[in-house]
Design a protein around this motif. Structure first.
Motif, mmCIF file in Angstrom:
data_model
loop_
_atom_site.group_PDB
_atom_site.id
_atom_site.type_symbol
_atom_site.label_atom_id
_atom_site.label_comp_id
_atom_site.label_asym_id
_atom_site.label_seq_id
_atom_site.Cartn_x
_atom_site.Cartn_y
_atom_site.Cartn_z
ATOM 1 N N THR A 159 0.778 -1.002 0.115
ATOM 2 C CA THR A 159 0.082 0.317 0.443
ATOM 3 C C THR A 159 1.115 1.132 0.178
ATOM 4 O O THR A 159 2.222 1.280 0.639
ATOM 5 C CB THR A 159 -0.964 -0.008 1.084
ATOM 6 N N GLN A 160 0.386 1.896 -0.591
ATOM 7 C CA GLN A 160 1.155 3.902 -0.726
ATOM 8 C C GLN A 160 1.343 3.841 0.827
ATOM 9 O O GLN A 160 2.276 4.429 1.117
ATOM 10 C CB GLN A 160 -0.442 4.828 -0.933
ATOM 11 N N SER A 161 1.352 3.511 1.860
ATOM 12 C CA SER A 161 1.006 3.413 3.339
ATOM 13 C C SER A 161 2.552 3.139 4.077
ATOM 14 O O SER A 161 3.051 3.327 4.809
ATOM 15 C CB SER A 161 -0.211 3.495 4.636
ATOM 16 N N PRO B 118 -4.614 9.686 4.140
ATOM 17 C CA PRO B 118 -3.641 9.232 4.820
ATOM 18 C C PRO B 118 -5.136 7.069 4.704
ATOM 19 O O PRO B 118 -4.815 6.444 4.524
ATOM 20 C CB PRO B 118 -4.000 9.189 5.644
ATOM 21 N N GLN B 119 -6.414 7.637 4.943
ATOM 22 C CA GLN B 119 -7.418 6.585 4.655
ATOM 23 C C GLN B 119 -6.839 5.490 3.475
ATOM 24 O O GLN B 119 -6.904 4.996 3.427
ATOM 25 C CB GLN B 119 -8.452 7.305 4.782
ATOM 26 N N SER C 266 -7.024 2.910 9.396
ATOM 27 C CA SER C 266 -8.589 3.640 9.296
ATOM 28 C C SER C 266 -8.727 3.675 8.085
ATOM 29 O O SER C 266 -7.633 4.400 6.713
ATOM 30 C CB SER C 266 -7.696 5.688 9.477
ATOM 31 N N VAL C 267 -9.469 3.500 7.942
ATOM 32 C CA VAL C 267 -10.502 3.532 5.739
ATOM 33 C C VAL C 267 -12.093 3.763 6.037
ATOM 34 O O VAL C 267 -12.652 4.634 6.795
ATOM 35 C CB VAL C 267 -10.599 1.510 5.430
ATOM 36 N N PHE D 145 -1.563 17.075 8.397
ATOM 37 C CA PHE D 145 -1.374 16.357 7.406
ATOM 38 C C PHE D 145 -2.567 14.891 7.478
ATOM 39 O O PHE D 145 -2.911 13.777 7.113
ATOM 40 C CB PHE D 145 -0.063 15.969 7.344
ATOM 41 N N GLY D 146 -2.754 14.446 9.178
ATOM 42 C CA GLY D 146 -2.973 12.975 9.199
ATOM 43 C C GLY D 146 -4.415 12.931 9.084
ATOM 44 O O GLY D 146 -5.616 12.253 8.539
#
Lengths: 284, 161
Positions: free
Chosen positions: A77-79, A104-105, B56-57, B127-128
């Motif tokens: 994943t990008q994360s 982020p998600q 988190s999604v 950012f988060g």
């Protein structure tokens, strides 16, 4: 928004996934993070009667750096790219780029494999992989083969990948020298108005090698050999950067959309490339 | 229909779902967990944010079948029987909500953010939290609330040691 109905499969091996693709042909699509495909399915722009979820394929996950080679599994994943210290050492341009993708998600779900395989001109990883001269690994009923990122893209959403093949990962050399990915976007979560990937090396105060690729400025990512060549042998002064920008303009073909008219996109492309070259040079 | 098992807010739930069912619909309509909201439905706004396997999604862009076997935390799992979570207290204290529509997503996202980074700078919070939109544009107080919650949680941790 509810997508059309589909049969769902979660194969446990690559051959099983390839066999499912073979059985269902054009009616099947593979899904990794789904953050390109699911929105298309919800909008009914993609009709997928058979959805093959790759998440159970452990061969497709993980980041490895060995013998001067980096390998990214398609499911990375990008994360994971953002948080990998090994990758930040081996090819720091990956983290810089991934941080500019979506939010982020979305980075928690969106994968590098989906990003490069989908063929969406707005995606950032295709140009980056061309800049790094990466090879994509494909597996199909006839076995495995590799295709260079620079040869992979044919047109928007059209790639060298056959319908019965799965992109399993990508490989490129550990990078040295300076790097930068510069992206202009209207807001978080937007695709680039223009973006530039630059990777260069320095020897004796001169540019020794330079690779340049641009995002969302044609219906395919644009690797510009001429722009890189314009920098080689120079001390990366303003005249050399201007020559590189001029050369790059010959390799892009932007079209007008809600991010602006063609003239504006060409202007922003020049600004992004010029900033990226300066920053890469400062890090070389 | 496909049978799946999810662990939602600590409780194993086995349910039948249509493969095309998005996780947000499963949570809201089958499990009656209506805390996570449906906002934009295009993975931009973050109102549907839940925690899936420690990340988190946006549950409007995940099929429930993809989550088979996963642990999920929704806003309903953030509070405890003893009372509200510090984040919830701080959102109230610092006026981190106006209409409240984005709040479940904001708090569920911040809940994970503070576990990943217990001592974030203001920039790191911004950012988060950048995947969550507030149409009342109440970002200043949302950021203040998250930073205040981090301070409270860190102080509580120190006091406990």
């Amino acid at each position: 928004m509810i997508p059309g109905a589909f049969e769902y499969y979660r194969p446990q091996s690559v051959p099983e996934a390839v066999s499912l693709l073979g059985t269902h042909g054009d009616d099947a699509r593979v899904v990794a993070g789904g953050h390109s495909l699911i929105p298309m399915m919800k909008l009914r722009m993609a009709d997928v009667p058979h959805l093959i979820d790759l998440q159970g394929l452990s061969d497709l996950s993980g980041i490895s750096v060995e013998d001067g080679q980096v390998r990214l599994g398609a499911l990375v994943t990008q994360s994971e790219i953002v948080s990998s210290d090994a990758l930040a050492q081996a090819a720091p341009i990956l983290r810089e780029t991934a941080m500019l993708i979506a939010d982020p998600q979305v980075r928690n779900m969106g994968t590098v494999g989906g990003n490069v395989a989908n063929g969406d001109p707005g995606n950032d990883m295709p140009a980056l992989m061309q800049c790094l001269d990466a090879e994509f690994d494909l597996v199909g009923p006839g076995g495995a083969r590799a295709v260079k990122a620079r040869d992979f893209y044919i047109a928007a959403y059209m790639t060298e990948r056959e319908d019965d093949e799965i992109l399993t990962g990508m490989r490129f050399a550990v990078q040295t020298g300076g790097w930068a990915y510069e992206k202009q976007k209207r807001k978080i979560g937007d695709y680039a108005t223009a973006a530039a990937a630059v990777q260069l090396t320095k020897e004796g105060g001169k540019v020794a090698t330079a690779a340049i690729a641009m995002t969302n400025l044609s219906d395919v990512p644009a690797f510009s050999e001429a722009a890189g060549a314009a920098l080689i042998g120079t001390d990366c002064d303003d005249a050399a950067i201007k020559a590189a920008v001029d050369a790059m303009q010959g390799d892009i073909e932007p079209s007008e959309d809600n991010r602006g008219p063609v003239e504006f996109k060409r202007h922003v492309a020049g600004v992004m490339l010029s900033r990226a070259v300066k920053r890469a040079w400062s890090r070389a | 229909m496909t049978e799946i098992t999810l662990t939602v807010n600590g409780e194993a739930r086995t349910i039948e779902v249509d493969p095309r069912e998005l996780l947000i619909h499963t949570l809201r309509e089958r499990l009656n967990l209506t805390g996570a909201h449906i906002g934009c439905e295009t993975s931009h706004c973050g109102a549907c944010t839940v925690d899936l396997g420690g990340k988190s999604v946006k549950s409007c862009t995940v099929f429930a079948v993809q989550a088979e076997g996963a642990e999920i935390t929704t806003i309903e799992g953030v509070a405890t029987p003893e009372g509200m979570h510090v984040l919830q207290e701080m959102f109230r204290e610092h006026h981190g909500l106006q209409c409240g529509f984005c709040t479940p997503g904001m708090i569920t996202r911040a809940w994970r953010l503070l576990q990943d980074n217990p001592n974030p700078s203001e920039e790191e919070v911004r950012f988060g939290m950048s995947g969550n939109l507030c149409r009342c544009t109440g970002y200043q107080n949302i950021v203040k609330a998250v930073l205040a919650a981090a301070d409270e949680m860190n102080a509580a941790k120190e006091a406990a040691q």
